[in-house]
Design an enzyme around this catalytic site. Structure first.
Site, PDB file in Angstrom:
ATOM      1  N   GLU A   1       0.858  -1.196   0.000  1.00 44.86           N
ATOM      2  CA  GLU A   1       0.000   0.000   0.000  1.00 44.86           C
ATOM      3  C   GLU A   1       0.890   1.241   0.000  1.00 44.86           C
ATOM      4  OE1 GLU A   1      -3.274   0.109   2.669  1.00 44.86           O
ATOM      5  OE2 GLU A   1      -3.710  -2.021   2.372  1.00 44.86           O
TER       6      GLU A   1
ATOM      7  N   CYS B   1      -2.447  -7.067   5.472  1.00 46.44           N
ATOM      8  CA  CYS B   1      -1.926  -8.328   4.935  1.00 46.44           C
ATOM      9  C   CYS B   1      -1.067  -9.138   5.892  1.00 46.44           C
ATOM     10  CB  CYS B   1      -1.148  -8.021   3.656  1.00 46.44           C
ATOM     11  SG  CYS B   1      -2.247  -7.447   2.353  1.00 46.44           S
TER      12      CYS B   1
HETATM   13  C1  UDX Z   1      -8.470  -7.649  -0.324  1.00 47.11           C
HETATM   14  C2  UDX Z   1      -7.998  -8.678   0.678  1.00 47.11           C
HETATM   15  O1  UDX Z   1      -8.034  -8.031   1.971  1.00 47.11           O
HETATM   16  C3  UDX Z   1      -6.605  -9.100   0.376  1.00 47.11           C
HETATM   17  O2  UDX Z   1      -6.221 -10.164   1.233  1.00 47.11           O
HETATM   18  C4  UDX Z   1      -6.549  -9.596  -1.028  1.00 47.11           C
HETATM   19  O3  UDX Z   1      -5.182  -9.861  -1.345  1.00 47.11           O
HETATM   20  C5  UDX Z   1      -7.119  -8.596  -1.999  1.00 47.11           C
HETATM   21  O4  UDX Z   1      -8.425  -8.157  -1.620  1.00 47.11           O
HETATM   22  P1  UDX Z   1      -8.139  -5.127  -0.366  1.00 47.11           P
HETATM   23  O5  UDX Z   1      -8.258  -4.742  -1.787  1.00 47.11           O
HETATM   24  O6  UDX Z   1      -7.297  -4.311   0.555  1.00 47.11           O
HETATM   25  O7  UDX Z   1      -7.589  -6.560  -0.240  1.00 47.11           O
HETATM   26  O8  UDX Z   1      -9.623  -5.221   0.223  1.00 47.11           O
HETATM   27  P2  UDX Z   1     -10.626  -4.007   0.406  1.00 47.11           P
HETATM   28  O9  UDX Z   1      -9.904  -2.720   0.294  1.00 47.11           O
HETATM   29  O10 UDX Z   1     -11.393  -4.355   1.605  1.00 47.11           O
HETATM   30  O11 UDX Z   1     -11.546  -4.103  -0.896  1.00 47.11           O
HETATM   31  C6  UDX Z   1     -12.380  -5.172  -1.146  1.00 47.11           C
HETATM   32  C7  UDX Z   1     -13.478  -4.674  -2.088  1.00 47.11           C
HETATM   33  O12 UDX Z   1     -14.289  -5.784  -2.485  1.00 47.11           O
HETATM   34  C8  UDX Z   1     -14.407  -3.660  -1.425  1.00 47.11           C
HETATM   35  O13 UDX Z   1     -14.598  -2.547  -2.279  1.00 47.11           O
HETATM   36  C9  UDX Z   1     -15.728  -4.416  -1.245  1.00 47.11           C
HETATM   37  O14 UDX Z   1     -16.870  -3.586  -1.362  1.00 47.11           O
HETATM   38  C10 UDX Z   1     -15.665  -5.404  -2.406  1.00 47.11           C
HETATM   39  N1  UDX Z   1     -16.451  -6.618  -2.236  1.00 47.11           N
HETATM   40  C11 UDX Z   1     -16.503  -7.245  -1.037  1.00 47.11           C
HETATM   41  C12 UDX Z   1     -17.108  -7.134  -3.362  1.00 47.11           C
HETATM   42  O15 UDX Z   1     -17.068  -6.546  -4.433  1.00 47.11           O
HETATM   43  N2  UDX Z   1     -17.812  -8.289  -3.229  1.00 47.11           N
HETATM   44  C13 UDX Z   1     -17.909  -8.946  -2.033  1.00 47.11           C
HETATM   45  O16 UDX Z   1     -18.564  -9.991  -1.955  1.00 47.11           O
HETATM   46  C14 UDX Z   1     -17.225  -8.404  -0.899  1.00 47.11           C
HETATM   47  C1  UDX Z   2       2.942  -6.062   2.407  1.00 45.01           C
HETATM   48  C2  UDX Z   2       4.029  -6.637   1.513  1.00 45.01           C
HETATM   49  O1  UDX Z   2       5.193  -5.789   1.543  1.00 45.01           O
HETATM   50  C3  UDX Z   2       3.509  -6.740   0.073  1.00 45.01           C
HETATM   51  O2  UDX Z   2       4.503  -7.331  -0.753  1.00 45.01           O
HETATM   52  C4  UDX Z   2       2.242  -7.603   0.073  1.00 45.01           C
HETATM   53  O3  UDX Z   2       1.707  -7.707  -1.226  1.00 45.01           O
HETATM   54  C5  UDX Z   2       1.194  -7.005   0.992  1.00 45.01           C
HETATM   55  O4  UDX Z   2       1.734  -6.867   2.317  1.00 45.01           O
HETATM   56  P1  UDX Z   2       1.941  -3.712   2.978  1.00 45.01           P
HETATM   57  O5  UDX Z   2       1.199  -4.474   4.015  1.00 45.01           O
HETATM   58  O6  UDX Z   2       1.218  -2.745   2.118  1.00 45.01           O
HETATM   59  O7  UDX Z   2       2.684  -4.772   1.969  1.00 45.01           O
HETATM   60  O8  UDX Z   2       3.069  -2.848   3.710  1.00 45.01           O
HETATM   61  P2  UDX Z   2       4.618  -3.011   4.042  1.00 45.01           P
HETATM   62  O9  UDX Z   2       5.297  -1.855   3.421  1.00 45.01           O
HETATM   63  O10 UDX Z   2       5.112  -4.349   3.743  1.00 45.01           O
HETATM   64  O11 UDX Z   2       4.622  -2.793   5.664  1.00 45.01           O
HETATM   65  C6  UDX Z   2       3.975  -3.742   6.451  1.00 45.01           C
HETATM   66  C7  UDX Z   2       4.217  -3.365   7.908  1.00 45.01           C
HETATM   67  O12 UDX Z   2       5.613  -3.510   8.212  1.00 45.01           O
HETATM   68  C8  UDX Z   2       3.851  -1.909   8.225  1.00 45.01           C
HETATM   69  O13 UDX Z   2       3.231  -1.838   9.496  1.00 45.01           O
HETATM   70  C9  UDX Z   2       5.208  -1.200   8.242  1.00 45.01           C
HETATM   71  O14 UDX Z   2       5.224  -0.063   9.100  1.00 45.01           O
HETATM   72  C10 UDX Z   2       6.102  -2.299   8.796  1.00 45.01           C
HETATM   73  N1  UDX Z   2       7.507  -2.148   8.422  1.00 45.01           N
HETATM   74  C11 UDX Z   2       7.883  -2.235   7.114  1.00 45.01           C
HETATM   75  C12 UDX Z   2       8.454  -1.933   9.436  1.00 45.01           C
HETATM   76  O15 UDX Z   2       8.096  -1.858  10.619  1.00 45.01           O
HETATM   77  N2  UDX Z   2       9.770  -1.814   9.094  1.00 45.01           N
HETATM   78  C13 UDX Z   2      10.195  -1.891   7.799  1.00 45.01           C
HETATM   79  O16 UDX Z   2      11.406  -1.780   7.552  1.00 45.01           O
HETATM   80  C14 UDX Z   2       9.218  -2.100   6.774  1.00 45.01           C
END
Ligand code: UDX
Ligand code: UDX
Length: 431
Positions: free
Chosen positions: A151, A256
């Site tokens: 993210e 995640c």
């Molecule tokens: C989600 C999961 O959390 C993650 O583990 C996966 O890798 C990718 O999908 P994320 O995109 O962050 O990640 O989820 P979120 O931001 O909650 O978005 C999900 C979307 O799906 C929402 O807009 C929700 O309204 C929609 N949704 C949910 C559908 O379209 N159909 C459903 O049945 C449930």
């Molecule tokens: C993670 C993975 O990096 C990505 O590849 C996967 O697809 C989804 O999950 P994300 O969760 O978006 O991505 O964030 P990331 O940048 O990985 O950070 C995860 C957590 O680790 C955060 O709370 C961040 O603050 C923490 N973090 C990251 C640390 O504390 N130290 C670091 O050096 C890096």
């Protein structure tokens, strides 16, 4: 170019759809949230993702990107169908596949012949078979194509990936999915679905393990009087360790890592392997929340009754507005449970924003419009998310308005000499 339906327009789905349309494909995105679809059709982006607004605008203008309500309306005219719906953690730690199965059931009857359904969501090992069973379509291949998006940098991560992983038992379907990425310069790896799903979980669990290790090293540094910043710098010269992902913090979080690490431990347990290493990685992380919270609680020791802490940063990391499983929140839950008042500021969480109370209704903290109004009369100040603006705080001004002189920098964001020169007591993490 291909026609692609994106089911679920969240952080993953919207980024995937916008990037695929940028690559020239015809993309139609579906969601169950009518309000979200209406906002997207108007070009409004409901999440903070660098560059996403430009790609969505470009896609809408070119006619390559559109939005509809309901998965069936997207899938009826598409060749590829990307499932990007939530796979939240269930009560037993396993991923909850109910949304994924519901989406598959909804599109099963409208899928054009010879479609390819693609699991983009992070799904447990073996989910490709689950989706195939729900679809009940022998003419439709189901392929795993896990997302590796961080993210805040999701657009860049999609367009410039380290690798594209495709898991399929059907060679022709794998080639068709690989062709979607033709304009992306990255290695494309084709394997079986179970291995592809395992790559995703193992990658996230490894990264979480690396972070728990560095947080444990930070604790050791505090015990022996070492400086963790120098320790990780010295470690990182070894390419086998690498310089990335070695920043200690209040613990790790996000939508995640916690979910995927627990899910992998559960997948292992269900398969007969007690992955106790991973359980220890999770325990060290909880321990880091406790340690950080204790530093904040100690920072108001002896302060007047009713004093408060100013907490800077609520999101799970800088560069995003996502509060899901935020380490900052985990720490503040512990601090408020100890009866200490908290006034918080985060540039991505507006004071009138209800996102915090919606996700954490039980968390009683006051959100302020800026760091200094939050610091008025504060006994101590904590940095919990590494927003760049916190590196430039005006400590002369803070010395005037705060009643206490304690700083807890849970992200080692500050140069300790800056607050110390102004009479503050500085505590970092691992130094
Ligand atoms: C989600 C999961 O959390 C993650 O583990 C996966 O890798 C990718 O999908 P994320 O995109 O962050 O990640 O989820 P979120 O931001 O909650 O978005 C999900 C979307 O799906 C929402 O807009 C929700 O309204 C929609 N949704 C949910 C559908 O379209 N159909 C459903 O049945 C449930
Ligand atoms: C993670 C993975 O990096 C990505 O590849 C996967 O697809 C989804 O999950 P994300 O969760 O978006 O991505 O964030 P990331 O940048 O990985 O950070 C995860 C957590 O680790 C955060 O709370 C961040 O603050 C923490 N973090 C990251 C640390 O504390 N130290 C670091 O050096 C890096």
């Amino acid at each position: 170019m291909a026609s692609i339906a994106i089911i679920g327009t969240g952080y993953v789905g919207l980024t995937t759809g916008a990037c695929f349309s940028h690559l020239g494909h015809d993309v139609i995105c579906a969601d169950v949230d009518a309000d979200k679809i209406a906002r997207l059709q108007a070009g409004e982006i409901p999440i903070v993702e660098k560059g996403l607004d430009r790609l969505v605008d470009e896609g809408i203008r070119s006619g390559k990107l559109s939005f509809v309500l309901g998965a069936a309306n997207a899938s009826k005219d598409a060749e590829f169908h990307y499932l990007c719906v939530p796979t939240p953690q269930g009560d037993d730690g396993a991923a909850d596949l109910s949304y994924l199965e519901a989406a598959a059931a909804e599109i099963a009857s409208v899928l054009p012949n010879n479609s390819v359904v693609v699991n983009k969501s992070t799904v447990p090992v073996g989910s490709t078979r689950v989706v195939a069973r729900v679809l009940g379509r022998s003419d439709v291949a189901v392929v795993s194509n896990p997302e590796f998006l961080r993210e805040g940098t999701a657009v860049s991560d999609f367009l410039h990936p380290d690798r594209v992983v495709i898991g399929s038992g059907d060679q022709e379907a794998a080639i068709r999915v690989a062709a979607l990425y033709a304009r992306i310069a990255a290695p494309i790896m084709v394997t079986d679905p179970v291995s592809a799903e395992t790559i995703k979980y193992a990658s996230n669990a490894f990264l979480a393990s690396k972070l728990s290790f560095v947080n444990a090293i930070a604790t050791l540094c505090e015990a022996v009087g070492a400086d963790v910043n120098d320790v990780v710098l010295g470690m990182g010269y070894d390419p086998r360790i690498g310089r990335e992902f070695l920043r200690p913090g209040p613990g790790w979080g996000g939508s995640c890592f916690p979910k995927d690490t627990r899910a992998l431990a559960k997948i292992a347990q269900d398969a007969g392997y007690d992955f106790h290493f991973l359980n220890e990685v999770l325990r060290v992380n909880d321990d880091q929340f406790d340690r950080t919270a204790q530093k904040l609680i100690d920072s108001v020791d002896g302060a007047a009754e009713g004093s408060h802490i100013v907490a800077l940063g609520l999101t799970f990391k800088a560069g995003t507005d996502d509060l899901r499983d935020s380490p900052s929140i985990e720490v503040l839950k512990r601090v408020t449970a100890a009866g200490i008042r908290v006034k918080a500021y985060d540039p991505a969480v507006l004071a009138d924003n209800n996102s915090l109370s919606r996700i954490y209704p039980e968390l009683d903290i006051e959100i302020m419009p800026d760091p200094y109004s939050a610091a008025e009369g504060a006994a101590s100040l904590a940095i919990l998310t590494e927003w760049d603006e916190f590196a430039w705080l005006d400590f002369d001004k803070l010395a005037e308005i705060m009643i206490g002189r304690n700083i807890v920098d849970a992200r080692n964001l500050l140069d300790p000499s800056v607050p110390r020169r102004r009479g503050f007591n500085y505590r970092g993490v691992g130094r």
